[in-house]
Write an enzyme that holds these catalytic residues in place. Structure first.
Site, mmCIF file in Angstrom:
data_model
loop_
_atom_site.group_PDB
_atom_site.id
_atom_site.type_symbol
_atom_site.label_atom_id
_atom_site.label_comp_id
_atom_site.label_asym_id
_atom_site.label_seq_id
_atom_site.Cartn_x
_atom_site.Cartn_y
_atom_site.Cartn_z
ATOM 1 N N ASN A 11 0.874 -1.177 0.000
ATOM 2 C CA ASN A 11 0.000 0.000 0.000
ATOM 3 C C ASN A 11 0.909 1.224 0.000
ATOM 4 O O ASN A 11 1.504 1.560 1.019
ATOM 5 C CB ASN A 11 -0.894 -0.027 1.258
ATOM 6 C CG ASN A 11 -1.778 1.202 1.344
ATOM 7 O OD1 ASN A 11 -1.823 2.015 0.421
ATOM 8 N ND2 ASN A 11 -2.481 1.356 2.461
ATOM 9 N N LYS A 13 0.104 4.240 -0.283
ATOM 10 C CA LYS A 13 -0.549 5.429 0.297
ATOM 11 C C LYS A 13 -0.293 6.621 -0.634
ATOM 12 O O LYS A 13 -0.327 6.440 -1.843
ATOM 13 C CB LYS A 13 -0.073 5.651 1.732
ATOM 14 C CG LYS A 13 -0.237 4.372 2.579
ATOM 15 C CD LYS A 13 -0.056 4.564 4.035
ATOM 16 C CE LYS A 13 -0.255 3.231 4.752
ATOM 17 N NZ LYS A 13 -0.156 3.298 6.198
ATOM 18 N N HIS A 101 -9.598 1.267 5.158
ATOM 19 C CA HIS A 101 -8.309 1.475 5.820
ATOM 20 C C HIS A 101 -8.496 2.448 6.988
ATOM 21 O O HIS A 101 -9.278 3.390 6.902
ATOM 22 C CB HIS A 101 -7.286 2.030 4.813
ATOM 23 C CG HIS A 101 -5.892 1.963 5.347
ATOM 24 N ND1 HIS A 101 -5.410 2.880 6.250
ATOM 25 C CD2 HIS A 101 -4.888 1.069 5.142
ATOM 26 C CE1 HIS A 101 -4.156 2.556 6.567
ATOM 27 N NE2 HIS A 101 -3.826 1.458 5.899
ATOM 28 N N GLU A 103 -6.795 4.799 8.021
ATOM 29 C CA GLU A 103 -6.534 6.217 7.712
ATOM 30 C C GLU A 103 -7.759 6.850 7.076
ATOM 31 O O GLU A 103 -8.054 8.027 7.294
ATOM 32 C CB GLU A 103 -5.298 6.323 6.801
ATOM 33 C CG GLU A 103 -4.016 6.077 7.595
ATOM 34 C CD GLU A 103 -2.873 5.490 6.787
ATOM 35 O OE1 GLU A 103 -2.921 5.527 5.546
ATOM 36 O OE2 GLU A 103 -1.924 4.976 7.416
ATOM 37 N N GLU A 170 -5.356 -4.850 10.695
ATOM 38 C CA GLU A 170 -4.340 -3.825 10.925
ATOM 39 C C GLU A 170 -4.667 -3.079 12.218
ATOM 40 O O GLU A 170 -5.482 -2.145 12.206
ATOM 41 C CB GLU A 170 -4.322 -2.822 9.763
ATOM 42 C CG GLU A 170 -4.000 -3.440 8.417
ATOM 43 C CD GLU A 170 -3.424 -2.415 7.438
ATOM 44 O OE1 GLU A 170 -2.328 -2.657 6.951
ATOM 45 O OE2 GLU A 170 -4.063 -1.377 7.196
ATOM 46 N N GLY A 176 2.522 2.327 10.941
ATOM 47 C CA GLY A 176 3.485 3.416 10.779
ATOM 48 C C GLY A 176 4.194 3.808 12.069
ATOM 49 O O GLY A 176 4.831 4.858 12.143
ATOM 50 N N SER A 214 3.490 -2.043 10.543
ATOM 51 C CA SER A 214 4.938 -2.039 10.769
ATOM 52 C C SER A 214 5.621 -3.354 10.385
ATOM 53 O O SER A 214 6.594 -3.767 11.025
ATOM 54 C CB SER A 214 5.259 -1.671 12.225
ATOM 55 O OG SER A 214 4.810 -0.366 12.514
HETATM 56 P P1 13P Z 1 2.995 0.414 7.781
HETATM 57 O O1 13P Z 1 3.507 -0.863 7.200
HETATM 58 O O2 13P Z 1 3.743 1.626 7.333
HETATM 59 O O3 13P Z 1 2.876 0.320 9.287
HETATM 60 O O4 13P Z 1 1.508 0.623 7.228
HETATM 61 C C1 13P Z 1 0.612 -0.431 7.293
HETATM 62 C C2 13P Z 1 -0.576 -0.058 6.512
HETATM 63 O O5 13P Z 1 -1.303 0.858 6.851
HETATM 64 C C3 13P Z 1 -0.843 -0.821 5.282
HETATM 65 O O6 13P Z 1 -2.108 -0.548 4.795
#
Ligand code: 13P
Length: 255
Positions: A11, A13, A101, A103, A170, A176, A214
């Site tokens: 992903n 982003k 997601h 976010e 997640e 992150g 992560s």
């Molecule tokens: P990270 O791997 O940066 O923690 O992000 C995970 C994520 O949100 C994948 O959709």
């Protein structure tokens, strides 16, 4: 044991445009030693602006790669400035879309109801949702993990039928942050999700459940060995094709 398909999903982003990334990314993938087989799916989710180029690059790639979108609007068409419909994605040849997601839930106020509409409209169009669920730190600390996952799954999948779907667990606090959930937490959550899926009319044993939060090339080997983990949804570490390939290899070795 049922052989569920395993996945290595990136992903990006809001990272990696055309000049600034995708071209080099595909060339790094092609120059790597990765030559995937059908038991591990590789999916890359770039921003909307480079979906078409990514599909074109995937078609000439030496590796079998599917391209996913990171979002979709839940309406068919109309006056929704800045939005992209399912049909537009289908026209481009998109086979998967990330839905729900954390976010998007947090920064764009996406509700379970809206997420449900997206899941429904995608499945109806033959596109597989990569459906993200997960608890916040507050919810975990207040013993609300199970209730949260149950609500997200029940409301998010309502009326979708037992169709193809990929689930990504997640935990919000692990995204992150460099903090992965512990092995016990991941095993427990994945089992919880399978039980909930069974309770709401899905066959939990047949649905691939990925872990996200992560994941990197240093922890991937251990994480893919955990019971019930069928692969990863990777953010930060997926931005470097070499790291992504290393993570892929751990998944492939685990099959
Ligand atoms: P990270 O791997 O940066 O923690 O992000 C995970 C994520 O949100 C994948 O959709």
């Amino acid at each position: 044991m049922i052989n569920r398909k395993r996945y290595c999903i990136a992903n990006f982003k809001m990272n990696l445009g055309f000049q600034s990334g995708i071209m080099n990314y595909f060339s790094d993938l092609n120059n790597s030693s990765v030559r995937n087989n059908s038991s591990v799916g590789i999916i890359i989710s770039p921003p909307f602006t480079v979906l078409n180029q990514s599909i074109a690059l995937s078609e000439i790639s030496k590796i079998d790669i599917d391209i996913a979108a990171q979002n979709v609007n839940d309406n068919d068409s109309g006056a929704f400035t800045g939005e992209v419909s399912v049909r537009m994605l289908a026209d481009c040849g998109i086979g998967h879309v990330i839905v729900g997601h954390s976010e998007r839930r947090a920064y764009f106020n996406e509700s379970n109801k809206e997420i449900n509409k997206k899941n429904q409209i995608l499945i109806k169009s033959g596109i597989t949702p990569i459906f993200c669920i997960g608890e916040t730190l507050d919810q975990r600390q207040n013993n609300l993990t199970k209730i949260t996952l149950k609500e997200q799954l029940t409301k998010g999948l309502n009326g979708t039928g037992n169709k193809e779907i990929i689930i990504a667990y997640e935990p919000v606090w692990a995204i992150g942050t460099g903090k992965t959930a512990t092995s016990e937490m991941i095993i427990e959550a994945h089992q919880m999700i399978r039980n909930i899926l069974n309770d709401i009319g899905f066959d939990g044993e047949k649905i691939s459940i990925l872990y996200g939060g992560s994941v990197n090339r240093n922890n991937a080997k251990e994480l893919i060995g955990l019971e019930g983990v069928d692969g990863f949804l990777i953010g930060g570490a997926s931005l470097d094709a070499k790291h992504f390939c290393d993570i892929y290899k751990f998944i492939e070795e685990s099959v």
